[in-house]
Scaffold this active site. Sequence first.
Site, PDB file in Angstrom:
ATOM      1  CG  LEU A 169      -2.065  -0.969   1.420  1.00  0.00           C
ATOM      2  CD1 LEU A 169      -2.813  -0.746   2.695  1.00  0.00           C
ATOM      3  CD2 LEU A 169      -2.945  -0.846   0.138  1.00  0.00           C
ATOM      4  CG  ASP A 170       0.527   4.294  -2.906  1.00  0.00           C
ATOM      5  OD1 ASP A 170       1.431   3.676  -3.510  1.00  0.00           O
ATOM      6  OD2 ASP A 170      -0.281   5.008  -3.717  1.00  0.00           O
ATOM      7  CD  GLU A 171       5.651   7.269   3.923  1.00  0.00           C
ATOM      8  OE1 GLU A 171       6.070   8.116   4.645  1.00  0.00           O
ATOM      9  OE2 GLU A 171       6.576   6.986   2.960  1.00  0.00           O
TER      10      GLU A 171
END
Length: 332
Positions: A169-171
């Site tokens: 998942l993106d940060e």
Amino acid sequence: NAPSSSSNALRCSTGGVVKAPAAALTRKNYEIVESATVERAMPMVQALMVMFPSRFSSLTSAKKALRRKVVLVNDEFAGVVDEAAVGARVDILTRTTGAPKLPSSDLPEQYRNVAIVYEDAHCAIMVKPDGVATVGGGGWTAERMAAYLCETPDHVEGVLARPRPVHRLDEATGGLLVIAKTREGMLSLSRAFADRAVKKRYRAILKGRLEQNEGECDTPLGGKASLTKWKVVSTVKSTPRGGRVLTLVDYFPQTGRTHQLRRHSHALMCPILGDKKYRLAGEEATAAEESDGLFLWSVGVTIPASAMPWRGDDLCINVDEAAKFAKVMRGE
């Protein structure tokens, strides 16, 4: 440290070797899980494929096992260049116990209540906080947290030394993150994500009103076909944001391009609230957006039974989005 193999002993025409002190005991947390006797002389790499076809389907997998020191021949570790002699006993080692779970009290206070919403011997599903990278070299990542949050399997074949995420998942995005605890879990689940067999649902707050209650966006991204389906959950007019219309939406990505949901939101002329990168031309972020982060959350995953053969049926997990979503939609 494992002792090196004895090539001369392995090549002995009788298959006999000088028995070493039980080599398997030098591999902490490893156990012998399968054994067989060599029926005809051949290179060790080939012998593994012939004797254990379900484990070693390619030269690459056989060589990797030999380099990892998980193959014993008559109680000695075998090497890639060794020969398997007739009558020799071949044992396959595998890790069956991972490193002990670390105490959650050692986590930074803000991460001690990170939820594990599903767990079995092969995998776990974490609710990753937003603002935390999935993996990385420094600081607290979801992967690093998993060692404090996931239970360690005991006497399960192929246990990983530490739990590892099978996707990212993106940060800036929070929510459901699937983590493997065994080699079987890592291979099977990673393949399912790569093949788009896992169905995912995200929830987002968009700045603006979508023209329909449901639809799809197929704007190509990076020159590649891309598809996102969406369905409106609710719409409000936000007084604290100058009367701007905000839309709570569920996204169902059908492809997996970089920043796909954020870029498709921009293409729909309704960027995600808090997105500093994909804003409309001339738009400035408010102070609230700067402090509250991105309003994008992974809220649902459905993993097919084929990706979890140890379980035997589909797994469907749904969670609520972060509390900050309700706060904004209430106009606070």
